[in-house]
Design an enzyme around this catalytic site. Structure first.
Site, PDB file in Angstrom:
ATOM      1  N   CYS A 123      18.856  26.756 -27.681  1.00  0.00           N
ATOM      2  CA  CYS A 123      19.665  27.897 -27.233  1.00  0.00           C
ATOM      3  C   CYS A 123      20.457  28.537 -28.366  1.00  0.00           C
ATOM      4  CB  CYS A 123      20.596  27.473 -26.103  1.00  0.00           C
ATOM      5  SG  CYS A 123      19.729  26.733 -24.693  1.00  0.00           S
ATOM      6  N   HIS A 256      25.939  32.668 -25.826  1.00  0.00           N
ATOM      7  CA  HIS A 256      24.752  32.177 -25.119  1.00  0.00           C
ATOM      8  C   HIS A 256      25.064  32.144 -23.630  1.00  0.00           C
ATOM      9  CE1 HIS A 256      21.541  29.776 -23.655  1.00  0.00           C
ATOM     10  NE2 HIS A 256      22.251  28.656 -23.565  1.00  0.00           N
ATOM     11  N   ASN A 286      19.832  31.051 -17.669  1.00  0.00           N
ATOM     12  CA  ASN A 286      19.839  30.592 -19.056  1.00  0.00           C
ATOM     13  C   ASN A 286      18.439  30.793 -19.631  1.00  0.00           C
ATOM     14  OD1 ASN A 286      19.783  29.132 -21.454  1.00  0.00           O
ATOM     15  ND2 ASN A 286      20.933  27.398 -20.644  1.00  0.00           N
TER      16      ASN A 286
END
Length: 329
Positions: A123, A256, A286
């Site tokens: 990520c 993020h 996500n």
């Protein structure tokens, strides 16, 4: 740009791609209920802020999403694929073991000859990739880079684990980063701590034509949450200090997009009003390395981010990796 002038890099275009299939929490809950697993829209929203995510069709690969996002970014920058001399793709879900997804993107864009490679920092991948591209441009080894985050995380989810499968989605985001006389990227910082490999991982591999280990995502949510909260504030402040800026100089925080509570907590620690926090986790989930460029492009195309704004990009991911980039857009 003269031979003696300092060399910087600036983002000149952004783009993104989301698969057409949008999966709401209600749809997810109904599907899981058929497997005897209980969840609800309320349960997911309260814990994560996620209301929907996008899943790619089985025939769609990370490179397909990456190419669509790249074409948008190129159009935004007024550039053609032939003008690009560096392609970096941040992904944890590559098309194949090798070659890199970046080389596949290069082929699909119809260009050849320039450097192309993948970055794997989960990520944090886009922050890592952007920092690498910035360094290469400043060093004079590239002038116009395509930096892409692309993921099809739906391929590695355990749909019997409600604590992880509801969190992730598919998508891609891209930027064109070009050499410039004026500073764009002001400072960046990257970190990793391999002691925490096990808290977020997909512990499978391919050997002898078979999958060894477990090819599905595993996460210790509480451990990830605690680490993320602790490192994001620190790395943001460190990057601000490097750039000679303060929290008051940040126009937009683009973290993020993993969990709304982590994102809001970071904004508050940096004394930023929540109106200055770019949030797409509610609609995207996500998307790992794609989440920051997706959020960036969304904010640019909706008119929130304007030229001259100062942006803080920051991410955390498996590894455990983290990093931040401060830039003038």
């Amino acid at each position: 740009m003269t031979a003696s002038s300092p060399r910087y890099s600036r983002i000149t275009g952004t783009g993104s791609c989301l698969p057409p299939r949008r999966v709401t929490n209600e749809e997810f809950a109904a599907d899981l209920a058929q497997r005897g697993i209980e969840t609800s829209d309320q349960w997911i929203v309260e814990r994560t802020g996620i209301r929907a995510r996008h899943f790619a069709d089985p025939a769609v690969a990370s490179s397909d999403l990456a190419v669509a996002a790249a074409r948008q970014a190129l159009e935004s920058a007024g550039r053609t694929p032939a003008e690009i001399d560096l392609i970096i793709v941040a992904t944890s879900t590559p098309d194949m073991v090798f070659p890199s997804t970046a080389c596949i993107v290069q082929q699909k864009l119809g260009v050849h000859g320039c450097a192309a490679f993948d970055v794997q920092a989960v990520c944090s991948g886009f922050v890592y990739a952007l920092s690498v591209a910035d360094a290469m441009i400043k060093a004079g080894t590239a002038s116009r880079a395509l930096v892409i985050g692309a993921e099809v995380f739906s391929r590695i989810l355990d749909f019997n684990d409600r604590t992880t499968c509801v969190l992730f989605g598919d998508g891609a985001g891209a930027v064109v980063l070009e050499a410039s006389d004026t500073p764009g990227i002001l400072a960046s910082e990257l970190h990793a701590d391999g002691r925490h490999v096990g808290i977020l991982c997909t512990p499978g591999t391919v050997s002898g034509g078979q999958v060894l280990g477990d090819p599905l995502l595993k996460m210790d949510g509480q451990a990830v949450f605690k680490l993320a909260v602790s490192v994001l504030e620190d790395v943001a402040r460190s990057v601000l200090e490097k750039a000679g800026r303060t929290e008051a100089d940040i126009d937009w925080l683009i973290p993020h997009q993993a969990n709304i509570r982590i994102m809001q907590g970071t904004a508050k620690k940096l004394k930023l009003p929540l109106e200055r926090l770019v949030v797409t986790v509610d609609e995207h989930g996500n998307t790992s390395a794609a989440s920051i460029p997706l959020a960036l492009d969304h904010a640019v195309r909706t008119g929130r981010i304007q030229r001259g704004d100062t942006l803080m990009l920051e991410g955390v991911g498996g590894g455990f990796t983290w990093g931040a980039v401060l830039l003038d857009y």
